[in-house]
Write a protein that holds these residues in place. Structure first.
Motif, PDB file in Angstrom:
ATOM      1  N   VAL A  28       0.840  -1.200   0.000  1.00  0.00           N
ATOM      2  CA  VAL A  28       0.000   0.000   0.000  1.00  0.00           C
ATOM      3  C   VAL A  28       0.879   1.255   0.000  1.00  0.00           C
ATOM      4  CG1 VAL A  28      -1.655   1.343   1.360  1.00  0.00           C
ATOM      5  CG2 VAL A  28      -2.000  -1.113   1.051  1.00  0.00           C
ATOM      6  N   VAL A  29       1.924   1.259   0.831  1.00  0.00           N
ATOM      7  CA  VAL A  29       2.829   2.412   0.869  1.00  0.00           C
ATOM      8  C   VAL A  29       3.474   2.626  -0.501  1.00  0.00           C
ATOM      9  CG1 VAL A  29       4.995   3.309   1.821  1.00  0.00           C
ATOM     10  CG2 VAL A  29       3.316   2.263   3.348  1.00  0.00           C
ATOM     11  N   GLY A  30       3.947   1.555  -1.098  1.00  0.00           N
ATOM     12  CA  GLY A  30       4.639   1.684  -2.377  1.00  0.00           C
ATOM     13  C   GLY A  30       3.751   2.186  -3.485  1.00  0.00           C
ATOM     14  N   LEU A  59      -7.084  11.812   1.537  1.00  0.00           N
ATOM     15  CA  LEU A  59      -8.215  11.258   0.805  1.00  0.00           C
ATOM     16  C   LEU A  59      -8.485   9.804   1.180  1.00  0.00           C
ATOM     17  CD1 LEU A  59      -7.309  12.620  -2.749  1.00  0.00           C
ATOM     18  CD2 LEU A  59      -9.061  13.524  -1.212  1.00  0.00           C
ATOM     19  N   LEU A  60      -7.515   9.171   1.814  1.00  0.00           N
ATOM     20  CA  LEU A  60      -7.611   7.746   2.118  1.00  0.00           C
ATOM     21  C   LEU A  60      -7.495   7.524   3.625  1.00  0.00           C
ATOM     22  CD1 LEU A  60      -5.127   6.580  -0.649  1.00  0.00           C
ATOM     23  CD2 LEU A  60      -7.613   6.427  -0.749  1.00  0.00           C
ATOM     24  N   ASN A  61      -8.220   6.557   4.112  1.00  0.00           N
ATOM     25  CA  ASN A  61      -8.205   6.252   5.547  1.00  0.00           C
ATOM     26  C   ASN A  61      -7.120   5.216   5.830  1.00  0.00           C
ATOM     27  OD1 ASN A  61      -8.956   6.139   8.236  1.00  0.00           O
ATOM     28  ND2 ASN A  61     -10.526   4.590   7.877  1.00  0.00           N
ATOM     29  N   VAL A  62      -5.849   5.618   5.651  1.00  0.00           N
ATOM     30  CA  VAL A  62      -4.748   4.668   5.834  1.00  0.00           C
ATOM     31  C   VAL A  62      -4.347   4.598   7.302  1.00  0.00           C
ATOM     32  CG1 VAL A  62      -3.872   5.010   3.496  1.00  0.00           C
ATOM     33  CG2 VAL A  62      -2.982   6.427   5.340  1.00  0.00           C
ATOM     34  N   SER A  63      -3.674   3.504   7.660  1.00  0.00           N
ATOM     35  CA  SER A  63      -3.224   3.329   9.041  1.00  0.00           C
ATOM     36  C   SER A  63      -2.101   4.309   9.354  1.00  0.00           C
ATOM     37  CB  SER A  63      -2.745   1.895   9.259  1.00  0.00           C
ATOM     38  OG  SER A  63      -1.584   1.642   8.469  1.00  0.00           O
ATOM     39  N   GLU A  64      -1.851   4.511  10.627  1.00  0.00           N
ATOM     40  CA  GLU A  64      -0.815   5.462  11.053  1.00  0.00           C
ATOM     41  C   GLU A  64       0.573   5.062  10.542  1.00  0.00           C
ATOM     42  OE1 GLU A  64       1.455   8.404  12.242  1.00  0.00           O
ATOM     43  OE2 GLU A  64      -0.732   8.442  12.098  1.00  0.00           O
ATOM     44  N   PRO A  65       0.967   3.769  10.595  1.00  0.00           N
ATOM     45  CA  PRO A  65       2.287   3.415  10.050  1.00  0.00           C
ATOM     46  C   PRO A  65       2.417   3.724   8.557  1.00  0.00           C
ATOM     47  CG  PRO A  65       1.475   1.658  11.474  1.00  0.00           C
ATOM     48  CD  PRO A  65       0.346   2.624  11.295  1.00  0.00           C
ATOM     49  N   VAL A  66       1.319   3.532   7.799  1.00  0.00           N
ATOM     50  CA  VAL A  66       1.351   3.843   6.361  1.00  0.00           C
ATOM     51  C   VAL A  66       1.480   5.348   6.159  1.00  0.00           C
ATOM     52  CG1 VAL A  66      -0.023   3.841   4.234  1.00  0.00           C
ATOM     53  CG2 VAL A  66       0.102   1.769   5.645  1.00  0.00           C
ATOM     54  N   ALA A  67       0.704   6.121   6.902  1.00  0.00           N
ATOM     55  CA  ALA A  67       0.785   7.583   6.789  1.00  0.00           C
ATOM     56  C   ALA A  67       2.165   8.087   7.177  1.00  0.00           C
ATOM     57  CB  ALA A  67      -0.289   8.229   7.663  1.00  0.00           C
ATOM     58  N   ALA A 110       4.978   6.532   6.968  1.00  0.00           N
ATOM     59  CA  ALA A 110       5.939   6.186   5.914  1.00  0.00           C
ATOM     60  C   ALA A 110       5.802   7.111   4.713  1.00  0.00           C
ATOM     61  CB  ALA A 110       5.738   4.732   5.498  1.00  0.00           C
ATOM     62  N   LEU A 111       4.564   7.371   4.300  1.00  0.00           N
ATOM     63  CA  LEU A 111       4.332   8.202   3.108  1.00  0.00           C
ATOM     64  C   LEU A 111       4.713   9.658   3.342  1.00  0.00           C
ATOM     65  CD1 LEU A 111       0.911   6.720   1.926  1.00  0.00           C
ATOM     66  CD2 LEU A 111       3.094   6.572   0.707  1.00  0.00           C
ATOM     67  N   LEU A 112       4.402  10.153   4.517  1.00  0.00           N
ATOM     68  CA  LEU A 112       4.596  11.585   4.768  1.00  0.00           C
ATOM     69  C   LEU A 112       5.982  11.921   5.310  1.00  0.00           C
ATOM     70  CD1 LEU A 112       1.122  12.391   6.391  1.00  0.00           C
ATOM     71  CD2 LEU A 112       1.871  12.869   4.053  1.00  0.00           C
ATOM     72  N   ARG A 113       6.549  11.006   6.123  1.00  0.00           N
ATOM     73  CA  ARG A 113       7.798  11.360   6.816  1.00  0.00           C
ATOM     74  C   ARG A 113       8.892  10.310   6.683  1.00  0.00           C
ATOM     75  NH1 ARG A 113       3.463  12.390   9.934  1.00  0.00           N
ATOM     76  NH2 ARG A 113       3.754  10.479  11.174  1.00  0.00           N
ATOM     77  N   ARG A 114       8.619   9.243   5.905  1.00  0.00           N
ATOM     78  CA  ARG A 114       9.583   8.146   5.744  1.00  0.00           C
ATOM     79  C   ARG A 114       9.971   7.538   7.092  1.00  0.00           C
ATOM     80  NH1 ARG A 114       7.731   9.412   1.554  1.00  0.00           N
ATOM     81  NH2 ARG A 114       8.775   9.637  -0.448  1.00  0.00           N
ATOM     82  N   PRO A 148       9.753   1.139   9.838  1.00  0.00           N
ATOM     83  CA  PRO A 148      10.258   0.161   8.864  1.00  0.00           C
ATOM     84  C   PRO A 148       9.664   0.348   7.473  1.00  0.00           C
ATOM     85  CG  PRO A 148       9.628  -0.923  10.927  1.00  0.00           C
ATOM     86  CD  PRO A 148       9.163   0.491  11.036  1.00  0.00           C
ATOM     87  N   LEU A 149       8.376   0.737   7.394  1.00  0.00           N
ATOM     88  CA  LEU A 149       7.764   0.962   6.082  1.00  0.00           C
ATOM     89  C   LEU A 149       8.394   2.170   5.395  1.00  0.00           C
ATOM     90  CD1 LEU A 149       3.977   0.318   6.903  1.00  0.00           C
ATOM     91  CD2 LEU A 149       5.597  -1.233   5.792  1.00  0.00           C
ATOM     92  N   GLY A 150       8.732   3.188   6.179  1.00  0.00           N
ATOM     93  CA  GLY A 150       9.425   4.355   5.629  1.00  0.00           C
ATOM     94  C   GLY A 150      10.809   3.997   5.117  1.00  0.00           C
ATOM     95  N   ASP A 151      11.507   3.117   5.863  1.00  0.00           N
ATOM     96  CA  ASP A 151      12.829   2.667   5.408  1.00  0.00           C
ATOM     97  C   ASP A 151      12.714   1.878   4.104  1.00  0.00           C
ATOM     98  OD1 ASP A 151      14.061   3.803   7.631  1.00  0.00           O
ATOM     99  OD2 ASP A 151      13.924   1.963   8.824  1.00  0.00           O
TER     100      ASP A 151
END
Length: 414
Positions: A326-328, A347-355, A357-361, A364-367
């Motif tokens: 999802v992050v990718g 626009l999307l109701n993503v989980s906090e770890p996904v957000a 990663a997407l917003l601040r890298r 682990p998902l951000g890495d």
């Protein structure tokens, strides 16, 4: 490895106007939507469908289907459309047109359809003609009756308001209110809801759409018709960034009526069910661009998502692999929608770890996202640093990248 940077695509734009409907305290209780993308004044079942679908799929930061009621003009032909299965009926008021000269013959014929819509939870609105004797079978179904002050004389208005109060449970809306005198006249006779230039003119919203390739949509339609497995359907969704975004956008739209967090495409497919998925894909096909070639930006996002998913399987718990994909696949939403990433994620109701990663890298998902970008850009320093953080070898990463590229190029057979 070579860079896969891509030019910025332009999201198609549809024009939708929205006019406020207010209560006696002049607080907004709902909005009527108008399709301003139509050529000329043609109002057809097709334009109804596209209007509702666009409102649900709108990728702009201004929510079209929010927590307020939306009033949608309908043709009688569009009332049987599958698009109505994709919205939360409790939020939608269907404005039903009169039948003209055919009223005497058609009122009874149309009654089961209207009663069925109301039984499903939709609210129905009619204009003042529903108070005529020919429409008596429809009157008990009326949640709202709109009184057009541009065509009703004051004495007519008084008679209709009195009659509606005695013979229906409907709330009355005075529409086309353009002066203080009109407002005073209607409110003094008990009307509690209003619409018109005196309160607000229609405001134009540019509704951005992120359209998938037609090939992907047709693939999805074929799989759904064959009642394919959730796994096969999920694979098609994951191979088109536009398809993936539209599904998650719809599922998380206030108009869809889901009150739980949907974090994976598998969850979304299972929640929608095959019937709704088919309706949705057919509407997407109607709204999509003619080219079947996915944009290079979307292709990059798909490869990135698959790479991150494969690497996550090596280093993270199994449930995190879905989140990595999802992050990718959503990591280029800012480019695809021409808006800041924070707005796109909103626009999307993503989980906090996904957000995060997407917003601040972060996390682990951000890495993993940083590592995937390093693979694309041949940034050796970032590659080495994040590979070390994730305890991944160069050979693991390079093999996963090759697998991701091969996977993205190969669609499952029909």
């Amino acid at each position: 490895m070579t860079s896969t940077a891509a030019p910025t695509p332009s999201a198609p734009v549809a024009m939708i106007a929205r006019q406020a409907i207010v209560n006696a305290q002049q607080a907004v209780v709902g909005y009527e939507l108008f399709n301003r993308s139509r050529v000329g004044a043609a109002h057809t079942a097709a334009t109804d469908v596209i209007l509702v679908f666009t409102a649900l799929s709108h990728a702009g930061t201004e929510e079209l289907v929010g927590k307020k009621m939306i009033f949608v003009n309908c043709t009688h032909e569009s009332l049987s459309g599958g698009h109505l299965e994709l919205v939360d009926p409790d939020k939608v008021v269907l404005e039903i047109p009169p039948l003209g000269h055919a009223a005497a013959e058609e009122v009874a014929t149309r009654l089961p359809m209207l009663a069925g819509l109301r039984a499903r939870g939709f609210h129905l609105a009619f204009n003042h003609t529903v108070l005529e004797s020919a429409y008596a079978p429809w009157l008990p179904l009326a949640d709202y009756i709109k009184l057009d002050l541009s065509v009703l004389a004051p004495d007519q208005l008084a008679v209709l308001i009195s009659y509606a109060g005695r013979h229906s449970q409907a709330e009355l809306i005075a529409e086309k209110v353009e002066t203080a005198q009109q407002y005073d006249m209607a409110s003094s006779q008990g009307v509690q809801m209003f619409q018109g230039y005196w309160f607000a003119r229609p405001s134009l919203v540019e509704a951005k759409l992120l359209t998938p390739s037609q090939a992907s949509i047709i693939q999805l339609i074929n799989l759904v018709r064959q009642q394919a497995s959730t796994d096969d359907i999920e694979q098609v969704l994951k191979k088109d960034a536009g398809l993936a975004f539209n599904l998650m956008r719809l599922i998380n739209s206030a108009g869809f009526g889901v009150n739980r967090e949907i974090t994976s495409f598998r969850q979304a497919v299972m929640l929608m069910g095959l019937k709704k998925l088919f309706r949705w894909a057919a509407l997407l096909l109607t709204a999509s661009r003619t080219s079947g070639v996915p944009s290079s930006v979307g292709q990059t996002a798909v490869v990135r998502g698959r790479l991150m998913e494969l690497l996550a399987r090596e280093t993270l718990p199994p449930e995190d692999a879905d989140q990595a994909f999802v992050v990718g696949i959503f990591s280029l939403l800012d480019v695809m929608l021409s808006m800041p990433m924070e707005s796109a994620v909103g626009l999307l109701n993503v989980s906090e770890p996904v957000a995060a990663a997407l917003l601040r890298r972060e996390g682990p998902l951000g890495d993993l996202l940083t590592l995937a970008q390093a693979c694309e850009s041949s940034d050796d320093a970032a590659f080495d640093r994040t590979a070390g953080l994730l305890h991944l070898s160069s050979s693991q990463i390079n093999l996963a990248h090759l697998q991701a590229l091969a996977w993205a190029d190969h669609l499952p057979e029909d």
